[in-house]
Design a protein around this motif. Structure first.
Motif, PDB file in Angstrom:
ATOM      1  N   MET A 117      -9.188   4.468  -5.487  1.00  0.00           N
ATOM      2  CA  MET A 117      -7.996   4.053  -5.414  1.00  0.00           C
ATOM      3  C   MET A 117      -8.855   2.601  -5.465  1.00  0.00           C
ATOM      4  SD  MET A 117      -5.684   5.470  -3.952  1.00  0.00           S
ATOM      5  CE  MET A 117      -4.720   4.137  -3.525  1.00  0.00           C
ATOM      6  N   PRO A 118      -7.945   1.850  -6.494  1.00  0.00           N
ATOM      7  CA  PRO A 118      -8.495   0.192  -7.285  1.00  0.00           C
ATOM      8  C   PRO A 118      -9.251  -0.690  -6.026  1.00  0.00           C
ATOM      9  CG  PRO A 118      -5.706   0.645  -7.177  1.00  0.00           C
ATOM     10  CD  PRO A 118      -6.171   2.002  -6.377  1.00  0.00           C
ATOM     11  N   PRO A 119     -10.363  -1.712  -5.871  1.00  0.00           N
ATOM     12  CA  PRO A 119     -10.673  -1.902  -4.970  1.00  0.00           C
ATOM     13  C   PRO A 119      -9.385  -2.835  -4.238  1.00  0.00           C
ATOM     14  CG  PRO A 119     -11.809  -2.402  -7.005  1.00  0.00           C
ATOM     15  CD  PRO A 119     -10.725  -1.977  -7.385  1.00  0.00           C
ATOM     16  N   SER A 120      -8.581  -3.420  -4.845  1.00  0.00           N
ATOM     17  CA  SER A 120      -7.154  -4.126  -4.589  1.00  0.00           C
ATOM     18  C   SER A 120      -6.265  -3.278  -3.313  1.00  0.00           C
ATOM     19  CB  SER A 120      -5.978  -4.099  -5.085  1.00  0.00           C
ATOM     20  OG  SER A 120      -5.716  -3.462  -5.907  1.00  0.00           O
ATOM     21  N   PHE A 121      -6.404  -1.997  -2.757  1.00  0.00           N
ATOM     22  CA  PHE A 121      -5.722  -1.020  -2.097  1.00  0.00           C
ATOM     23  C   PHE A 121      -7.328  -1.115  -1.202  1.00  0.00           C
ATOM     24  CE2 PHE A 121      -5.703   3.287   0.013  1.00  0.00           C
ATOM     25  CZ  PHE A 121      -4.732   2.952   0.573  1.00  0.00           C
ATOM     26  N   ASN A 122      -7.821  -0.861  -1.350  1.00  0.00           N
ATOM     27  CA  ASN A 122      -9.746  -0.162  -0.673  1.00  0.00           C
ATOM     28  C   ASN A 122      -9.938  -1.222   0.331  1.00  0.00           C
ATOM     29  OD1 ASN A 122      -9.847   2.140  -1.034  1.00  0.00           O
ATOM     30  ND2 ASN A 122     -11.760   1.594  -2.788  1.00  0.00           N
ATOM     31  N   ASP A 169     -10.864   8.455  -1.318  1.00  0.00           N
ATOM     32  CA  ASP A 169     -10.692   7.556  -0.622  1.00  0.00           C
ATOM     33  C   ASP A 169      -9.024   7.292   0.537  1.00  0.00           C
ATOM     34  OD1 ASP A 169     -12.647   5.835  -1.588  1.00  0.00           O
ATOM     35  OD2 ASP A 169     -10.711   5.276  -3.886  1.00  0.00           O
ATOM     36  N   LEU A 170      -8.751   8.660   0.239  1.00  0.00           N
ATOM     37  CA  LEU A 170      -7.658   8.194   1.000  1.00  0.00           C
ATOM     38  C   LEU A 170      -7.444   9.781   2.038  1.00  0.00           C
ATOM     39  CD1 LEU A 170      -4.578   8.333  -1.774  1.00  0.00           C
ATOM     40  CD2 LEU A 170      -5.911   6.528  -0.561  1.00  0.00           C
ATOM     41  N   GLN A 171      -8.700  11.101   1.819  1.00  0.00           N
ATOM     42  CA  GLN A 171      -8.828  12.030   2.620  1.00  0.00           C
ATOM     43  C   GLN A 171      -9.151  11.635   3.833  1.00  0.00           C
ATOM     44  OE1 GLN A 171     -12.540  14.544   0.555  1.00  0.00           O
ATOM     45  NE2 GLN A 171     -10.466  14.824  -0.907  1.00  0.00           N
ATOM     46  N   GLY A 172      -9.310  10.448   4.258  1.00  0.00           N
ATOM     47  CA  GLY A 172     -10.154  10.425   5.495  1.00  0.00           C
ATOM     48  C   GLY A 172      -8.185   8.992   6.632  1.00  0.00           C
ATOM     49  N   LEU A 173      -7.880   8.831   5.358  1.00  0.00           N
ATOM     50  CA  LEU A 173      -6.650   7.948   6.049  1.00  0.00           C
ATOM     51  C   LEU A 173      -5.575   9.468   6.798  1.00  0.00           C
ATOM     52  CD1 LEU A 173      -6.395   5.646   3.489  1.00  0.00           C
ATOM     53  CD2 LEU A 173      -6.971   5.129   6.255  1.00  0.00           C
ATOM     54  N   MET A 174      -6.209  10.477   5.599  1.00  0.00           N
ATOM     55  CA  MET A 174      -4.892  11.292   6.042  1.00  0.00           C
ATOM     56  C   MET A 174      -4.876  12.146   7.736  1.00  0.00           C
ATOM     57  SD  MET A 174      -4.490  13.592   2.767  1.00  0.00           S
ATOM     58  CE  MET A 174      -3.693  14.892   2.577  1.00  0.00           C
ATOM     59  N   ALA A 175      -6.230  11.996   8.259  1.00  0.00           N
ATOM     60  CA  ALA A 175      -6.474  12.542   9.879  1.00  0.00           C
ATOM     61  C   ALA A 175      -5.110  12.107  10.493  1.00  0.00           C
ATOM     62  CB  ALA A 175      -7.871  12.329   9.997  1.00  0.00           C
ATOM     63  N   ASN A 176      -5.612  13.059  11.258  1.00  0.00           N
ATOM     64  CA  ASN A 176      -4.479  12.708  12.521  1.00  0.00           C
ATOM     65  C   ASN A 176      -2.722  12.019  12.391  1.00  0.00           C
ATOM     66  OD1 ASN A 176      -5.882  13.869  14.075  1.00  0.00           O
ATOM     67  ND2 ASN A 176      -7.414  11.318  14.324  1.00  0.00           N
ATOM     68  N   THR A 177      -2.172  12.413  11.288  1.00  0.00           N
ATOM     69  CA  THR A 177      -1.054  11.809  10.606  1.00  0.00           C
ATOM     70  C   THR A 177       0.018  12.880  11.062  1.00  0.00           C
ATOM     71  OG1 THR A 177      -1.231  13.075   8.491  1.00  0.00           O
ATOM     72  CG2 THR A 177      -2.162  10.762   8.762  1.00  0.00           C
ATOM     73  N   VAL A 178       0.159  14.094  10.918  1.00  0.00           N
ATOM     74  CA  VAL A 178       1.225  14.949  11.722  1.00  0.00           C
ATOM     75  C   VAL A 178       0.939  15.489  13.296  1.00  0.00           C
ATOM     76  CG1 VAL A 178       1.730  17.080  11.069  1.00  0.00           C
ATOM     77  CG2 VAL A 178       0.602  16.314   9.559  1.00  0.00           C
ATOM     78  N   THR A 179       2.098  15.150  13.389  1.00  0.00           N
ATOM     79  CA  THR A 179       2.407  15.925  15.049  1.00  0.00           C
ATOM     80  C   THR A 179       2.245  17.180  15.866  1.00  0.00           C
ATOM     81  OG1 THR A 179       5.071  15.812  15.567  1.00  0.00           O
ATOM     82  CG2 THR A 179       3.850  13.804  15.724  1.00  0.00           C
ATOM     83  N   ALA A 226       0.872  -0.999   0.043  1.00  0.00           N
ATOM     84  CA  ALA A 226       0.077   0.068   0.701  1.00  0.00           C
ATOM     85  C   ALA A 226       1.142   1.816   0.045  1.00  0.00           C
ATOM     86  CB  ALA A 226      -1.060  -0.136   1.017  1.00  0.00           C
ATOM     87  N   GLU A 227       2.236   0.789   0.457  1.00  0.00           N
ATOM     88  CA  GLU A 227       2.854   2.076   0.862  1.00  0.00           C
ATOM     89  C   GLU A 227       3.967   2.452  -0.778  1.00  0.00           C
ATOM     90  OE1 GLU A 227       6.928   3.948   2.911  1.00  0.00           O
ATOM     91  OE2 GLU A 227       6.350   1.948   3.136  1.00  0.00           O
ATOM     92  N   ARG A 228       3.928   1.374  -1.418  1.00  0.00           N
ATOM     93  CA  ARG A 228       4.163   2.047  -2.800  1.00  0.00           C
ATOM     94  C   ARG A 228       3.395   1.740  -3.685  1.00  0.00           C
ATOM     95  NH1 ARG A 228       6.720  -3.597  -1.610  1.00  0.00           N
ATOM     96  NH2 ARG A 228       5.190  -4.759  -2.957  1.00  0.00           N
ATOM     97  N   GLN A 229       1.931   1.797  -3.488  1.00  0.00           N
ATOM     98  CA  GLN A 229       1.005   2.438  -4.266  1.00  0.00           C
ATOM     99  C   GLN A 229       0.735   4.019  -4.405  1.00  0.00           C
ATOM    100  OE1 GLN A 229      -0.252   0.474  -6.450  1.00  0.00           O
ATOM    101  NE2 GLN A 229       1.475  -0.952  -5.671  1.00  0.00           N
ATOM    102  N   LEU A 230       0.967   4.353  -2.675  1.00  0.00           N
ATOM    103  CA  LEU A 230       0.697   6.031  -2.210  1.00  0.00           C
ATOM    104  C   LEU A 230       1.711   6.445  -3.040  1.00  0.00           C
ATOM    105  CD1 LEU A 230      -1.259   6.044   0.627  1.00  0.00           C
ATOM    106  CD2 LEU A 230      -2.125   6.302  -0.997  1.00  0.00           C
ATOM    107  N   LEU A 231       3.488   6.365  -2.950  1.00  0.00           N
ATOM    108  CA  LEU A 231       4.277   6.650  -3.180  1.00  0.00           C
ATOM    109  C   LEU A 231       4.209   7.123  -4.470  1.00  0.00           C
ATOM    110  CD1 LEU A 231       7.275   5.120  -0.736  1.00  0.00           C
ATOM    111  CD2 LEU A 231       6.584   7.371  -1.042  1.00  0.00           C
ATOM    112  N   SER A 232       4.232   6.254  -4.943  1.00  0.00           N
ATOM    113  CA  SER A 232       3.729   6.388  -6.880  1.00  0.00           C
ATOM    114  C   SER A 232       2.725   7.562  -6.752  1.00  0.00           C
ATOM    115  CB  SER A 232       2.878   5.126  -7.990  1.00  0.00           C
ATOM    116  OG  SER A 232       4.594   3.773  -7.654  1.00  0.00           O
TER     117      SER A 232
END
Length: 647
Positions: free
Chosen positions: A565-570, A608-618, A544-550
C-alpha cells in the motif's frame, strides 16, 4: 493617589448565596464584598440616581476608570462619582424604555472598560437578563471586550440552575435528564470560550466548578457533586487524584457524606481514594519491638484496623489490588522510620494481598513502587523484588525489549535499510510479544502490556522510546487488531502518556494516537448482529475506503500478486484504516456470492492489509459462510486471516 495594576481586580460583587467561612483562590466562596454602584437598565422602575447603559457615544477619554485605583485611596469615591456622571451623560435617552445589557456601550469605548470587574458586571446583568443561559453568553462577550475574567460568574450561573431543581428532579426523571443536558451544554460552551490550546485552563474550570459547590446549601452539596459526576464524567476524569481528594473538605461534608463523595468520585474516575487519617498514629510503629508481646499485640491492632478500612473501600466497589497499591504508594510518602516499620507490617500481615497487587500492577511498575521507599524499607520488600525480577525473565519481557531495541537502533542508524527489513523486525517483535501475552487475560494481560511500556525506560532515550511505541502500536494493530489503551484501559494509558510527554510536546498528539486513546470502538451493538458498523465518518476513513474498493474492483480478475500500500494509506491512523477495512469487508459480503472470495483475496495480497482484516466478520455472518453452497475458499480465507470475531 494609590493605584494598582490594570490586571488586578479590587471591586468584586458579593453574590447573594450562602458562603462558608474559609475562602481561597478564585472560587466563588472567595469573593470579597464590595457593593457595585452601576446598574443596567431593566424593565423594573429605576431610582433617580441609577446609571443607564444604553448610550452609543464615545466615553470621555480623560476620565480614569475608578476600579483601577485603590478603594482605600482618598480620591476613589470622587472618581467613582465622576464615572457615574459620565456614563449618564453618554446615555441615549431615546432608548430609555429598552432593556439593555451595556455591551454595545462597552464595544463603543472598549479602552475605558478594560479591566472592569466581572463580578460588578454580573451583578448588574442579573437585573437585566432573565435567562441564565443568556447571561452566560453575555458574560463571555463581556470578557472578550474588557479582558476581565468572568469564569466565576459563569460557574455561579451553572450552579444556581442546578440548585433550582436539585430538590425535585429525582421524582421527575425526564425533567432531570433535560436539565442535565442543558447544564452539560452550558459547561461545554464555557470550556470552548476558554483557551482551547490550554488543557490546564479547562481542567481548572471544572475543578473550580466542583469546589464552588460549597456556595450551595449544605444539605444539597453532596447531591450537586453527584449530579456533576453524572453530567461531565469525562471532564472530571482529567483532574488529578490529589485535587479531587480535597473536595470533601472544601465542601465541608460530614464523615458519612465524605465516604459517599469519595465513592462517587472513585466510580467516575477510576481512582482509589483513601480516607484521611488511614495511617493515623502509625508513627508509633517505629517504636514497637517485635520481641515484646505487648508491642506485637499493638502491631496486630494496627493491621486489623487497616484491614477493616480496606474491606470497607472494597465493599464500596473498588478493586482490591488498586486499593492495596494506593496504600503502598501512600505509605512511601511518610518519614523513613515509619516507612520501614509500615513495610515490615504489610509484608507480615498482608503478604497475599501484596503478591496479588504486584502481579496485577506489572513487574516493572512494581519495582518502581518499591524503589520509591527508603533503603531500610526496600529491604522489607526484598523477597518480592526477587520474585518480580524472576517473573520478568521467565515471561520473555527481557527478550521482547531486545527486539524493540534492535528495531529502534536500526532505524536511527540506517532508515532505508530498516524500511527494507521492517516486516522482519515486526515479525520478531510479534513473536516475542505472543510469548509475553500467552495465556494471559484481564488484569494479568494489562500488567504484561504495562511492563512492555515501562520497559522502554530501562534502555531508551526519548526518541528511541517514541520509535518503540510506534513499533508496539503497529504490531498490536496489524498483527493482533488491538490497541494498547484497549488492553490497559484509558486511565493507565493516559498516566503513562503524562509521565513521558507534556501536552506541548510535538509527539504528544502522535503518542495519544499510537496508544489508541483517540480511537472509536467499532463493535456490534449485539453479539448476534450480522455486520459490524463503525461509528466513524472522518474524511480520511472515507478516502481509505475508496482505495480499498478500487483494489477489490481491479483485483477481482487478477492473480493475487503481492503488492504494498502507498505511504499515504499506511500513514493514516490505525482507526481510519481499520474502519475502512471493516466497511469494505461488509460490502464484499453484500451479497455473499462467488465474487466475495475474489474481493477478499485482492486485499489479502497486501501484507499492509492482512492485519486489518482480522476480527471483521461476526459469528452470525460466518455461519452463513459455512452454509454457503458455493466455493469453500471464502471460509478458508476468513480462517486464514483470523477474520471471524470471538464474540
Amino acid at each position: 493617589m494609590e493605584s494598582i495594576s490594570p490586571g488586578s481586580v479590587v471591586n468584586n460583587t458579593q453574590l447573594p448565596v450562602e458562603r462558608p467561612v474559609a475562602a481561597s483562590g478564585n472560587r466563588l466562596d472567595a469573593a470579597p464584598t464590595i457593593a457595585s454602584d452601576l446598574v443596567l437598565a431593566s424593565r423594573a422602575v429605576q431610582s433617580e440616581d441609577e446609571t443607564e447603559w444604553r448610550g452609543h457615544k464615545e466615553f470621555p477619554a480623560a476620565l480614569p476608570p475608578y476600579w483601577m485605583h485603590n478603594q482605600a485611596g482618598g480620591e476613589y469615591e470622587s472618581l467613582r462619582a465622576g464615572f457615574r456622571a459620565a456614563v449618564r451623560l453618554a446615555a441615549n435617552t431615546e432608548e430609555k424604555n429598552n432593556k439593555g445589557d451595556g455591551l454595545q456601550f462597552m464595544r463603543n469605548s472598549p479602552g475605558q472598560f478594560r479591566g472592569f470587574p466581572a463580578d460588578d458586571y454580573h451583578k448588574l446583568l442579573r437585573k437585566s437578563c432573565d435567562s441564565w443561559e443568556g447571561r452566560l453568553g453575555k458574560l463571555m462577550q463581556f470578557s472578550d471586550i474588557t479582558g476581565s475574567d468572568s469564569q466565576r460568574g459563569m460557574r455561579w450561573e451553572i450552579l444556581m440552575e442546578l440548585d433550582n431543581y436539585i430538590e425535585y428532579d429525582e421524582d421527575r426523571p425526564y425533567r432531570k435528564e433535560m436539565q442535565d443536558r442543558r447544564i452539560k451544554i452550558a459547561i461545554d460552551r464555557c470550556l470552548e470560550h476558554l483557551d482551547q490550546s490550554n488543557a490546564d485552563s479547562s481542567r481548572q474550570f471544572v475543578l473550580d466548578l466542583l469546589s464552588d459547590v460549597s456556595i450551595l446549601r449544605l444539605r444539597y452539596r453532596l447531591s450537586a457533586l453527584t449530579r456533576l459526576c453524572e453530567i461531565i464524567p469525562e471532564k472530571i476524569k482529567q483532574i488529578s487524584q490529589s485535587d479531587l481528594q480535597e473536595l470533601p473538605a472544601i465542601l465541608t461534608l460530614s464523615e458519612a457524606e465524605t465516604s459517599s463523595a469519595l465513592k462517587c468520585l472513585g466510580e467516575t474516575t477510576g481512582y482509589v481514594f483513601l480516607p484521611h487519617g488511614i495511617f493515623a498514629d502509625w508513627q508509633e510503629l517505629a517504636s514497637l519491638k517485635l520481641d515484646v508481646p505487648a508491642d506485637q499485640r499493638r502491631r496486630t491492632d494496627f493491621a486489623d484496623q487497616l484491614r477493616q478500612r480496606i474491606d470497607k473501600i472494597v465493599d464500596d466497589g473498588r478493586d482490591a489490588n488498586l486499593v492495596m497499591r494506593e496504600i503502598v504508594l501512600r505509605l512511601a510518602r511518610l518519614d523513613e522510620d515509619t516507612q520501614s516499620a509500615g513495610a515490615k507490617l504489610l509484608c507480615e500481615f498482608f503478604k497475599d494481598e501484596l503478591s496479588s497487587m504486584f502481579a496485577a500492577t506489572g513487574g516493572r511498575r512494581s519495582l518502581a513502587i518499591i524503589g520509591s521507599y527508603c533503603d531500610s524499607a526496600k529491604l522489607e520488600f526484598a523477597d518480592f523484588s526477587r520474585e518480580i525480577n524472576g517473573r520478568l525473565r521467565a515471561t520473555g519481557q527481557l527478550n521482547l525489549q531486545e527486539n524493540f531495541k534492535e528495531s529502534a537502533k536500526s532505524r536511527i542508524k540506517n532508515y532505508r535499510n530498516w524500511i527494507r527489513n521492517q516486516y522482519e523486525y515486526y515479525d520478531n517483535i510479534n513473536f516475542a510479544l505472543r510469548r509475553v501475552l500467552f495465556g494471559k487475560e484481564g488484569a494479568e494481560k494489562c500488567a504484561a502490556v504495562m511492563d512492555v511500556l515501562y520497559g522502554f525506560d530501562e534502555w531508551a532515550d526519548s526518541h528511541e522510546k517514541f520509535l518503540s511505541l510506534q513499533d508496539f502500536a503497529t504490531v498490536m494493530s496489524d498483527y493482533r487488531r488491538e490497541t494498547i489503551a484497549g488492553i490497559v484501559g484509558e486511565e493507565a494509558a493516559r498516566a503513562w502518556l503524562s509521565e513521558n510527554y507534556s501536552v506541548s510536546d510535538k509527539e504528544f498528539a502522535l503518542a495519544t494516537e499510537l496508544l489508541g486513546l483517540d480511537t472509536i470502538k467499532t463493535v456490534p451493538n449485539k453479539v448476534d448482529e450480522e455486520f459490524i458498523i463503525p461509528h466513524n465518518s472522518s474524511d480520511q476513513m472515507k478516502w481509505a475506503e475508496r482505495q480499498l474498493l478500487s483494489i477489490c474492483g481491479f483485483g477481482m480478475n487478477g492473480s493475487g500478486a503481492a503488492f504494498e500500500m502507498p505511504p499515504s494509506f499506511n500513514n493514516l491512523s490505525w482507526q481510519d484504516r481499520a474502519d475502512a477495512m471493516q466497511l469494505t469487508v461488509n460490502w464484499a459480503m453484500k451479497p455473499l456470492n462467488n465474487d466475495t472470495y475474489k474481493k477478499l483475496r485482492a486485499m489479502a495480497a497486501s501484507l499492509d492489509l492482512q492485519g486489518l482484516m482480522a476480527n471483521t466478520v461476526t459469528k452470525r455472518k460466518f455461519a452463513e459462510v459455512r452454509d454457503f453452497p458455493g466455493d469453500e475458499s471464502v471460509r478458508v480465507i476468513m480462517q486464514k486471516y483470523n477474520m471471524v470475531r470471538s464474540n
